[in-house]
Design an enzyme around this catalytic site. Structure first.
Site, PDB file in Angstrom:
ATOM      1  N   CYS A   1     -39.585 -14.630   7.895  1.00 43.64           N
ATOM      2  CA  CYS A   1     -39.563 -13.055   8.140  1.00 43.64           C
ATOM      3  C   CYS A   1     -39.201 -12.478   6.947  1.00 43.64           C
ATOM      4  O   CYS A   1     -39.487 -11.378   6.309  1.00 43.64           O
ATOM      5  CB  CYS A   1     -38.840 -12.749   9.272  1.00 43.64           C
ATOM      6  SG  CYS A   1     -38.445 -11.107   9.781  1.00 43.64           S
TER       7      CYS A   1
ATOM      8  N   TYR B   1     -26.553  16.565   7.256  1.00 43.34           N
ATOM      9  CA  TYR B   1     -27.751  15.834   7.634  1.00 43.34           C
ATOM     10  C   TYR B   1     -27.424  15.282   9.056  1.00 43.34           C
ATOM     11  O   TYR B   1     -27.055  14.062   9.228  1.00 43.34           O
ATOM     12  CB  TYR B   1     -27.890  14.778   6.540  1.00 43.34           C
ATOM     13  CG  TYR B   1     -28.062  14.985   5.063  1.00 43.34           C
ATOM     14  CD1 TYR B   1     -29.479  14.934   4.550  1.00 43.34           C
ATOM     15  CD2 TYR B   1     -27.116  15.313   4.355  1.00 43.34           C
ATOM     16  CE1 TYR B   1     -30.020  15.318   3.605  1.00 43.34           C
ATOM     17  CE2 TYR B   1     -27.470  15.646   2.947  1.00 43.34           C
ATOM     18  CZ  TYR B   1     -28.744  15.787   2.546  1.00 43.34           C
ATOM     19  OH  TYR B   1     -28.794  15.878   1.219  1.00 43.34           O
TER      20      TYR B   1
ATOM     21  N   GLN C   1     -27.834   5.598  14.669  1.00 39.97           N
ATOM     22  CA  GLN C   1     -27.343   4.451  14.121  1.00 39.97           C
ATOM     23  C   GLN C   1     -27.913   3.079  14.702  1.00 39.97           C
ATOM     24  O   GLN C   1     -27.572   3.009  16.184  1.00 39.97           O
ATOM     25  CB  GLN C   1     -25.771   4.541  13.713  1.00 39.97           C
ATOM     26  CG  GLN C   1     -25.475   5.559  12.607  1.00 39.97           C
ATOM     27  CD  GLN C   1     -25.886   4.971  11.313  1.00 39.97           C
ATOM     28  OE1 GLN C   1     -26.495   4.077  11.167  1.00 39.97           O
ATOM     29  NE2 GLN C   1     -25.386   5.844  10.250  1.00 39.97           N
TER      30      GLN C   1
ATOM     31  N   CYS D   1     -33.914 -10.434   7.548  1.00 39.42           N
ATOM     32  CA  CYS D   1     -32.366 -10.634   7.326  1.00 39.42           C
ATOM     33  C   CYS D   1     -32.292 -11.490   5.939  1.00 39.42           C
ATOM     34  O   CYS D   1     -33.213 -12.155   5.614  1.00 39.42           O
ATOM     35  CB  CYS D   1     -31.915 -11.360   8.380  1.00 39.42           C
ATOM     36  SG  CYS D   1     -31.788 -10.701  10.214  1.00 39.42           S
TER      37      CYS D   1
ATOM     38  N   CYS E   1     -31.153 -18.597  12.608  1.00 36.58           N
ATOM     39  CA  CYS E   1     -32.538 -18.093  13.151  1.00 36.58           C
ATOM     40  C   CYS E   1     -33.503 -19.036  12.066  1.00 36.58           C
ATOM     41  O   CYS E   1     -33.593 -19.084  10.929  1.00 36.58           O
ATOM     42  CB  CYS E   1     -32.466 -16.619  12.294  1.00 36.58           C
ATOM     43  SG  CYS E   1     -34.101 -16.118  12.568  1.00 36.58           S
TER      44      CYS E   1
ATOM     45  N   CYS F   1     -35.615 -12.618  18.094  1.00 37.68           N
ATOM     46  CA  CYS F   1     -34.766 -12.018  17.098  1.00 37.68           C
ATOM     47  C   CYS F   1     -33.416 -12.261  17.473  1.00 37.68           C
ATOM     48  O   CYS F   1     -32.953 -11.368  18.234  1.00 37.68           O
ATOM     49  CB  CYS F   1     -35.341 -10.749  16.532  1.00 37.68           C
ATOM     50  SG  CYS F   1     -34.362  -9.993  15.091  1.00 37.68           S
TER      51      CYS F   1
ATOM     52  N   GLU G   1     -30.550  19.694   9.987  1.00 36.17           N
ATOM     53  CA  GLU G   1     -31.392  18.504  10.264  1.00 36.17           C
ATOM     54  C   GLU G   1     -32.717  19.135   9.900  1.00 36.17           C
ATOM     55  O   GLU G   1     -33.313  20.140  10.223  1.00 36.17           O
ATOM     56  CB  GLU G   1     -31.189  17.678  11.470  1.00 36.17           C
ATOM     57  CG  GLU G   1     -32.060  16.595  11.514  1.00 36.17           C
ATOM     58  CD  GLU G   1     -32.067  15.501  10.592  1.00 36.17           C
ATOM     59  OE1 GLU G   1     -33.301  15.337  10.105  1.00 36.17           O
ATOM     60  OE2 GLU G   1     -30.896  15.121  10.212  1.00 36.17           O
TER      61      GLU G   1
ATOM     62  N   ASP H   1     -24.336  12.743   5.397  1.00 37.98           N
ATOM     63  CA  ASP H   1     -24.918  11.717   6.069  1.00 37.98           C
ATOM     64  C   ASP H   1     -26.231  11.567   5.329  1.00 37.98           C
ATOM     65  O   ASP H   1     -26.993  11.314   6.318  1.00 37.98           O
ATOM     66  CB  ASP H   1     -24.540  11.151   7.366  1.00 37.98           C
ATOM     67  CG  ASP H   1     -24.866   9.646   7.602  1.00 37.98           C
ATOM     68  OD1 ASP H   1     -25.390   9.031   6.702  1.00 37.98           O
ATOM     69  OD2 ASP H   1     -24.921   9.312   8.956  1.00 37.98           O
TER      70      ASP H   1
ATOM     71  N   CYS I   1     -25.679   5.211   3.144  1.00 39.77           N
ATOM     72  CA  CYS I   1     -26.311   3.801   3.232  1.00 39.77           C
ATOM     73  C   CYS I   1     -26.914   3.179   1.904  1.00 39.77           C
ATOM     74  O   CYS I   1     -27.499   1.941   2.082  1.00 39.77           O
ATOM     75  CB  CYS I   1     -27.406   4.130   4.499  1.00 39.77           C
ATOM     76  SG  CYS I   1     -28.676   5.244   3.874  1.00 39.77           S
TER      77      CYS I   1
END
Length: 465
Positions: free
Chosen positions: A78, A307, A278, A81, A72, A155, A328, A376, A403
């Protein structure tokens, strides 16, 4: 004592949650971007804080075999990533170690191994993009840690069709002279170009976030965007508030449908602009399958999903459960979840809109006694009131999809202090080339399991799909 702008020699000893290399110099932790495992550098110190410093690589003394040429061209500019300069195998090992270290150091566990499932591809996987537009009319992504827009032509982690949609909107903006948003003066119209894509269905959504009630020459924009294969929904989101929030409360469809659809775990999901879904559909499917395997359902259990978002995990669980309750806080997501249940003909679920903590307390008071609770949560993890409500309901199992390894480890420790035992833990990479990592763990009240039994030592830790 470290001095700013001085050169020091140091070796990479680990990585932060943001993907920065960690070097130790004169008792300081020095965080270094674009680092590779075990490399030795000459570093220039660029900033010194109270507990840590930030350095820049001036010279690589010992080069890691994990270092590769970046595919990239925007990666260093940027900052969206973090790992294009590393082999994917090295990236996975960094992420695997991060999850295991968090569970051991912060979570009070003693894991000797933790498996990770890598992605089949590092490209074209991300199904959502939010392109900011700056006062000069540049469109791209924010440079890491700033609101400086780096113009992006292509991207690599996005499907090409999403970049094509962005280009069409940018061209229309310049052609009809739509004024870009200036966050300093809170003037201008176009703030963000929001795009979603269904990986399994090919459907695409474009939503223009505007600091106005409408846009000029809608027909011209619609005529160009609607030519793109899979274009299903074009809408305007009205956001006149100051601040960093991308989407406002009002969304108005100007062409096509209100939402797009995608397929996940053999189910069809309807996704609106504000609904959580996701970003890596293929890896999410693997993550959910692992969570379902942890739940170990046989059709007799009651399950609670605290969640639930648009009901993805909830509806997947429903296939093998007696009944499932989904909770939720976002009203639009709950409406999506109910519609998703109807579309898939699933009747053994019910959804309601509430804060997870309030809902868990309410259900505990009502005497709801789920056999399995699935969580989650967002990055901040589970709140203290949710932990307390889970303990009151005493499910046999808690399946935790995370996460953020640090908040996962914190919550695992809290649940273990209240009578639960970690019986399974693994990681799944949903974000190739980015520092984020997803994990799934299972905690049980049923039996004592020694830490060395939690994982399969014979598993391939860098397993790819």
């Amino acid at each position: 004592m470290l001095k700013k702008n001085e050169i020091y020699r140091a070796v990479v000893s680990g990585f932060t949650s943001e993907g920065l290399g960690v070097c130790r110099v004169d008792g300081y932790a020095v965080f270094v971007p674009n680092a590779a495992p075990d490399e030795e550098y000459d570093l220039r110190i660029e900033h010194i804080g109270k507990t840590a410093a930030y350095g820049k690589i001036v010279n690589i003394i010992t080069r890691s075999p994990a270092r590769v040429n970046r595919e990239c061209p925007y990666a260093k500019l940027c900052g969206g990533c973090d790992f294009w300069h590393l082999s994917y195998e090295a990236e996975l090992e960094i992420k695997r170690q991060r999850v295991m270290d968090a569970l051991n150091r912060l979570g009070g566990q003693a894991l000797s191994f933790l498996p990770i499932t890598g992605a089949k591809t590092c490209k074209n996987y991300r199904n959502k993009a939010q392109y900011p537009v700056n006062a000069d009319g540049k469109v791209g992504f924010f440079k890491k840690g700033t609101h400086e827009v780096v113009p992006i032509e292509r991207c690599l982690i996005l499907p090409e069709c999403m970049d094509e949609a962005k280009k069409i909107v940018h061209s229309w903006m310049r052609q009809v002279r739509v004024k870009p948003y200036d966050e300093g003066t809170h003037t201008g119209v176009l703030r963000h170009i929001f795009v979603r894509h269904g990986a399994a269905t090919g459907q695409m959504m474009v939503c223009l976030v505007i600091n106005a009630d409408d846009i000029p020459q809608k027909k011209l924009l619609i005529s160009e965007l609607s030519k793109l294969p899979g274009m299903t929904s074009i809408s305007l989101n009205i956001n006149k508030r100051k601040g960093n929030a991308v989407l406002g409360d009002e969304t108005r469809v100007i062409w096509g449908e209100e939402a797009i659809e995608d397929r996940l775990c053999d189910l069809t999901f309807r996704i609106s602009p504000r609904a959580f879904y996701q970003v890596n559909r293929d890896q999410a499917e693997i993550l959910y399958q692992k969570a379902i395997a942890c739940a170990d359902l046989n059709g007799t259990q009651t399950v609670m999903d605290l969640y639930c978002g648009t009901g993805t995990i909830t509806l997947c669980l429903a296939k093998n459960a007696k009944s499932v309750i989904g909770v939720e806080v976002i009203d639009a997501a709950i409406e999506n979840a109910k519609e998703n249940a109807r579309r898939n003909g699933i009747e053994n679920v019910r959804f309601f809109c509430a804060d997870a903590g309030e809902a868990a307390i309410r259900l505990a008071k009502e005497g709801a006694l789920p056999d399995v609770i699935v969580v989650d949560p967002p990055r901040k993890g589970i709140s203290a009131d949710v932990i307390e409500a889970i303990v009151q309901m005493q499910p046999k199992k808690v399946v935790y999809v995370s996460c953020d390894p640090a908040t996962l480890a914190r919550d695992v420790k809290l649940l273990c202090q209240r009578g639960y035992i970690l019986t399974h833990a693994e990681a799944v990479d949903l974000f190739p080339r980015c520092s984020h990592i997803e994990s799934v763990v299972c905690l049980s009240r049923e039996k004592t399991v020694h830490s060395e039994q939690i994982t399969d030592e014979s598993s391939v830790c860098l397993k790819k799909r």
